[in-house]
Design an enzyme around this catalytic site. Structure first.
Site, PDB file in Angstrom:
ATOM      1  N   CYS A  89       0.793  -1.240   0.000  1.00 12.09           N
ATOM      2  CA  CYS A  89       0.000   0.000   0.000  1.00 12.09           C
ATOM      3  C   CYS A  89       0.825   1.289   0.000  1.00 12.09           C
ATOM      4  O   CYS A  89       0.551   2.194  -0.805  1.00 12.09           O
ATOM      5  CB  CYS A  89      -0.962   0.017   1.196  1.00 12.09           C
ATOM      6  SG  CYS A  89      -1.540  -1.578   1.742  1.00 12.09           S
ATOM      7  N   ARG A 131       6.638 -11.176   5.610  1.00 10.60           N
ATOM      8  CA  ARG A 131       6.132 -10.981   6.965  1.00 10.60           C
ATOM      9  C   ARG A 131       6.724 -12.027   7.893  1.00 10.60           C
ATOM     10  O   ARG A 131       6.799 -13.198   7.540  1.00 10.60           O
ATOM     11  CB  ARG A 131       4.602 -11.061   6.990  1.00 10.60           C
ATOM     12  CG  ARG A 131       3.952  -9.967   6.145  1.00 10.60           C
ATOM     13  CD  ARG A 131       2.447 -10.043   6.177  1.00 10.60           C
ATOM     14  NE  ARG A 131       1.852  -9.080   5.259  1.00 10.60           N
ATOM     15  CZ  ARG A 131       0.555  -8.984   5.015  1.00 10.60           C
ATOM     16  NH1 ARG A 131      -0.300  -9.805   5.631  1.00 10.60           N
ATOM     17  NH2 ARG A 131       0.096  -8.082   4.165  1.00 10.60           N
ATOM     18  N   GLN A 135       0.920 -11.027  -2.953  1.00  9.23           N
ATOM     19  CA  GLN A 135      -0.461 -10.562  -2.853  1.00  9.23           C
ATOM     20  C   GLN A 135      -0.964 -10.127  -4.229  1.00  9.23           C
ATOM     21  O   GLN A 135      -0.230  -9.500  -4.992  1.00  9.23           O
ATOM     22  CB  GLN A 135      -0.562  -9.368  -1.906  1.00  9.23           C
ATOM     23  CG  GLN A 135      -0.437  -9.705  -0.439  1.00  9.23           C
ATOM     24  CD  GLN A 135      -0.656  -8.470   0.422  1.00  9.23           C
ATOM     25  OE1 GLN A 135      -0.053  -7.428   0.195  1.00  9.23           O
ATOM     26  NE2 GLN A 135      -1.519  -8.584   1.407  1.00  9.23           N
ATOM     27  N   ASP A 156      -2.628  -7.618  -5.154  1.00 11.38           N
ATOM     28  CA  ASP A 156      -3.024  -6.357  -4.548  1.00 11.38           C
ATOM     29  C   ASP A 156      -3.546  -5.380  -5.589  1.00 11.38           C
ATOM     30  O   ASP A 156      -3.096  -5.383  -6.735  1.00 11.38           O
ATOM     31  CB  ASP A 156      -1.802  -5.733  -3.865  1.00 11.38           C
ATOM     32  CG  ASP A 156      -2.138  -5.158  -2.507  1.00 11.38           C
ATOM     33  OD1 ASP A 156      -3.325  -5.045  -2.200  1.00 11.38           O
ATOM     34  OD2 ASP A 156      -1.196  -4.830  -1.766  1.00 11.38           O
ATOM     35  N   HIS A 168      -5.290  -1.122  -5.648  1.00 10.47           N
ATOM     36  CA  HIS A 168      -5.800   0.040  -4.923  1.00 10.47           C
ATOM     37  C   HIS A 168      -6.547   0.939  -5.891  1.00 10.47           C
ATOM     38  O   HIS A 168      -6.110   1.152  -7.024  1.00 10.47           O
ATOM     39  CB  HIS A 168      -4.658   0.801  -4.249  1.00 10.47           C
ATOM     40  CG  HIS A 168      -3.970   0.010  -3.183  1.00 10.47           C
ATOM     41  ND1 HIS A 168      -2.828  -0.724  -3.434  1.00 10.47           N
ATOM     42  CD2 HIS A 168      -4.284  -0.202  -1.886  1.00 10.47           C
ATOM     43  CE1 HIS A 168      -2.466  -1.337  -2.317  1.00 10.47           C
ATOM     44  NE2 HIS A 168      -3.325  -1.041  -1.368  1.00 10.47           N
ATOM     45  N   LYS A 176     -15.402  -2.617   5.565  1.00  7.90           N
ATOM     46  CA  LYS A 176     -14.871  -3.573   4.598  1.00  7.90           C
ATOM     47  C   LYS A 176     -15.883  -4.665   4.285  1.00  7.90           C
ATOM     48  O   LYS A 176     -16.839  -4.893   5.028  1.00  7.90           O
ATOM     49  CB  LYS A 176     -13.582  -4.207   5.127  1.00  7.90           C
ATOM     50  CG  LYS A 176     -13.768  -5.005   6.408  1.00  7.90           C
ATOM     51  CD  LYS A 176     -12.469  -5.682   6.828  1.00  7.90           C
ATOM     52  CE  LYS A 176     -12.660  -6.536   8.086  1.00  7.90           C
ATOM     53  NZ  LYS A 176     -11.461  -7.325   8.426  1.00  7.90           N
ATOM     54  N   HIS A 210      -8.554  -0.593  -0.659  1.00  6.83           N
ATOM     55  CA  HIS A 210      -7.664  -1.763  -0.758  1.00  6.83           C
ATOM     56  C   HIS A 210      -8.506  -2.930  -1.254  1.00  6.83           C
ATOM     57  O   HIS A 210      -9.649  -3.102  -0.822  1.00  6.83           O
ATOM     58  CB  HIS A 210      -7.093  -2.146   0.611  1.00  6.83           C
ATOM     59  CG  HIS A 210      -6.334  -1.068   1.287  1.00  6.83           C
ATOM     60  ND1 HIS A 210      -4.963  -0.974   1.229  1.00  6.83           N
ATOM     61  CD2 HIS A 210      -6.753  -0.033   2.066  1.00  6.83           C
ATOM     62  CE1 HIS A 210      -4.571   0.067   1.939  1.00  6.83           C
ATOM     63  NE2 HIS A 210      -5.638   0.656   2.458  1.00  6.83           N
TER      64      HIS A 210
END
Length: 714
Positions: A361, A390, A408, A410, A412, A492, A538
């Site tokens: 992000c 992580r 991910q 991902d 946005h 969310k 997200h």
């Protein structure tokens, strides 16, 4: 009229449910009640369903209040049974869990529970259930609870008592013999638990309070259900899940590995697995481009200051690897250990400490800020298959499901408040498109709203929540609301998929974020030339490539859909002379995107077919002298058997390339048996068991085609 043998319980239950009680008076009120209870249990234990219906049935979850109470009470019955049989055992905590319950015990003797002990404990539990002991709640003062616990010598209960903030303490009793600190809920009596639907499973070690410096406890796991048939079906699914374990399939099919020499939780994709991953990623990118997304690529590391700006150092440090010290060319000095500790803790502003990224992000925020934005530029949709890192404790790592480095999917979205609902709806459409492609069509959807601690004003929260609700309504998706379950930075939507074994997996998520635009001072110029904050969304669909692949692999048991199979068609040369023809077909297939391989041909045909089936190759093409002469392929499909013979190989390959599953392939097997023999079509029935041999007639075909009967390790 005397009823036929075996009818009374069913009839009593039916009449009782219908309210027709006058016909039952002669049996007496107690007889009627007992018969009704037994009949109801009989109906539950022996559902009027076929085996296929049972296997496809949706088993109840802890959202069923009755089942949750049964599982919680079963844990207490376990605690009572253990302390009856093993007086040295102290109880600690015993909650319900996803498929049952557990209780943690400390034994002062140091003795370990054995499988034979579990059998004894289970029998004792059955005795307790049969006694139908009342389960009652008692509210006492903290002082009274402490006095009782001290009298029993239960030191762990004292710690639990100290952790309870309320001054009034609730205790649950099983009869007059046993009790424990508990907030409930429970069934009314032990008799409400069906003893035939409860089973103890395993014993495992667990540190008290999860603290490795504290006592090692013994955790006994059990499963509990409302009816015995549910227990039986659950056990079947557990055994099936063991066979489908993605770690076993990954090794058997040579898809991936986790190399301990490189460190735990790091995935190595082998050539076959990499082909599957590439197909997944190509499809993902194509679908996103169709929806107006642009693809980004960002670094794997960034200056530690970035993660302080984003808030990750403050709120997510336990999930991050230690910072990396980098000696800059213009900074020859060495910083001392104290400075390094401060950097790792997020204090100070050293510019020569870098951090492996735990999320993508902040990088997308920097790209947004790189140039000024106008409302005319929005919405912006940016997607990235970004690898993140992580820190996970070694004991929590689990195959591809929980790793330390993963990718991910991902994305946005940066938009105005007026655009938000349409953008969310488009995301939901994209989620459905992608998940359905992989065979997931059943979803559980949850909308989570504002928690007590949050950022952003009431107006933006209400507007964003209403946009999520509006998108779900327009999509027509049923959903539940988790009031107060949203992230601190925005509401969310979470989507769980149901796999072939009925298990639910959290995959897709859509989250509004009012926090990062504020932290990074992100703005756009609105129609009035004022600078305002964009709404940041997200969004992930797989969640991560690795975890989604594991879910998919277990759901299909290794039989990946045709479009994803690492080897889509395997050419099986019956003779050495057929190899050149097979190599030519392979080249033609690969040129249009069909993943084809040629068997080395070192084994007899029966063995070649068996090897291909074991490796879950969906389509096989047998090639002998006659196929070469006719420029044809004799086709066999895993799970469908003989597909017939195609004489137009290029046309077949084009149709093959467009097929999603084996059932989309054309069927050439509509000729009669004589015609098949004339065209040398090899008819082989599909096998469910990979270890079974194909029919011996294949060996006869080999000899007929001139193949040498090479020895095979049958």
């Amino acid at each position: 009229t005397k009823m036929p043998r075996g009818w009374p319980l069913m009839v009593v239950a039916f009449l009782s449910r219908c309210g027709v009680r006058s016909l039952l008076v002669g049996h007496g009120a107690r007889r009627v009640r007992t018969s009704k209870v037994l009949a109801t249990r009989q109906l539950e234990e022996q559902p009027v369903m076929t085996s296929d219906e049972v296997q496809s049935a949706e088993l109840p979850t802890n959202e069923d209040d009755e089942l949750l109470r049964i599982r919680h009470s079963s844990a207490h019955v376990l605690g009572m049974a253990v302390q009856r049989l093993y007086p040295d055992a102290q109880v600690t905590v015993g909650p319900w869990i996803e498929h049952g319950f557990y209780y943690d015990f400390f034994r002062s003797s140091g003795e370990q529970f054995t499988p034979n002990d579990l059998k004894k404990i289970q029998k004792e539990m059955q005795k307790i259930i049969k006694k139908d002991l009342p389960i009652r709640e008692e509210v006492v003062s903290r002082e009274e609870a402490r006095a009782r616990i001290e009298a029993m010598g239960e030191t762990f209960k004292l710690e639990i008592l100290e952790s309870i903030k309320d001054d009034t303490i609730t205790i649950y009793h099983l009869g007059d013999e046993w009790w424990d600190l508990c907030a409930g809920p429970h069934v009314e009596s032990t008799g409400a638990i069906n003893a035939k639907a409860v089973q103890l499973q395993t014993v495992a070690g667990a540190y008290w309070r999860g603290d490795e410096t504290r006592e090692m406890l013994q955790r006994i796991y059990g499963t509990a259900w409302k009816a015995p048939w549910q227990l039986v079906e659950h056990k079947r699914r557990v055994e099936e899940a063991k066979k489908r374990d993605h770690r076993l399939l990954g090794k058997k099919l040579d898809l991936f590995s986790l190399q301990e020499d490189a460190g735990g939780g790091l995935v190595f994709w082998h050539p076959k697995g990499a082909k599957v991953r590439q197909a997944m990623e190509d499809f993902w990118k194509d679908e996103h481009k169709k929806q107006g997304y642009e693809i980004l690529y960002t670094p794997h590391v960034a200056n530690l200051d970035l993660w302080k700006t984003s808030g990750h150092v403050d709120f997510y440090k336990d999930g991050m690897f230690d910072s990396i010290k980098v000696k800059e060319d213009d900074d020859p000095s060495e910083e001392d250990e104290h400075q390094e500790d401060e950097a790792a803790a997020g204090k100070g502003s050293p510019t020569n400490y870098y951090q492996l990224k735990p999320m993508n992000c902040p990088f997308h925020c920097l790209v947004y800020k790189d140039t000024p934005k106008s409302y005319r530029d929005l919405p912006l949709r940016w997607a990235e298959l970004g690898t993140v890192y992580r820190y996970e404790r070694s004991g929590t790592l689990h195959g591809l499901m929980r790793v330390r480095g993963f990718t991910q999917d991902d994305a946005h979205i940066f938009c105005t408040p007026d655009q938000l609902e349409d953008e969310i709806l488009q995301v939901l459409d994209l989620i459905e498109t992608i998940l359905r492609k992989f065979g997931f069509s059943k979803y559980d959807v949850m909308l989570s709203t504002r928690p007590e601690k949050s950022v952003g004003d009431d107006l933006i929260w209400d507007r964003a929540t209403n946009s999520l609700l509006g998108a779900l309504s327009r999509k027509g998706w049923a959903h539940e609301i988790d009031d107060g379950g949203g992230a601190f930075y925005g509401p969310k939507i979470d989507v769980k998929v149901t796999d072939a074994l009925g298990r639910k997996w959290q995959c897709s998520t859509v989250q509004c974020d009012f926090n990062l635009p504020e932290r990074f001072d992100m703005t756009y110029q609105d129609a009035n030339s004022d600078k305002v904050r964009p709404i940041m969304v997200h969004r992930a669909i797989f969640g991560s490539i690795e975890r989604f692949f594991a879910i998919l692999l277990e759901s299909c048991g290794g039989d990946l859909p045709l479009w994803l199979a690492p080897t889509q068609i395997k050419l099986l040369p019956v003779t050495d002379a057929a190899r050149d023809f097979c190599d030519d077909v392979k080249a033609r297939a690969n040129s249009i995107g069909v993943r084809a391989e040629v068997d080395p041909g070192k084994e007899r045909l029966a063995k070649q077919i068996r090897n291909a089936e074991t490796q879950r190759v969906p389509v096989m093409a047998v090639v002998g002298d006659k196929e070469i002469a006719q420029q044809s392929l004799a086709l066999r499909v895993r799970g469908r058997g003989d597909l017939g013979e195609t004489n137009d190989i290029d046309a077949f390959l084009r149709e093959f390339h467009q097929a999603n599953t084996i059932f989309d392939l054309p069927d050439y097997s509509d000729k009669d048996d004589d015609d098949k023999k004339e065209h040398n079509i090899h008819v082989v029935k599909a096998k469910d068991n990979d270890d079974e041999e194909p029919p011996s007639s294949l060996e006869e075909e080999e000899e007929k085609n001139g193949a040498s009967p090479a020895a095979a390790d049958e």
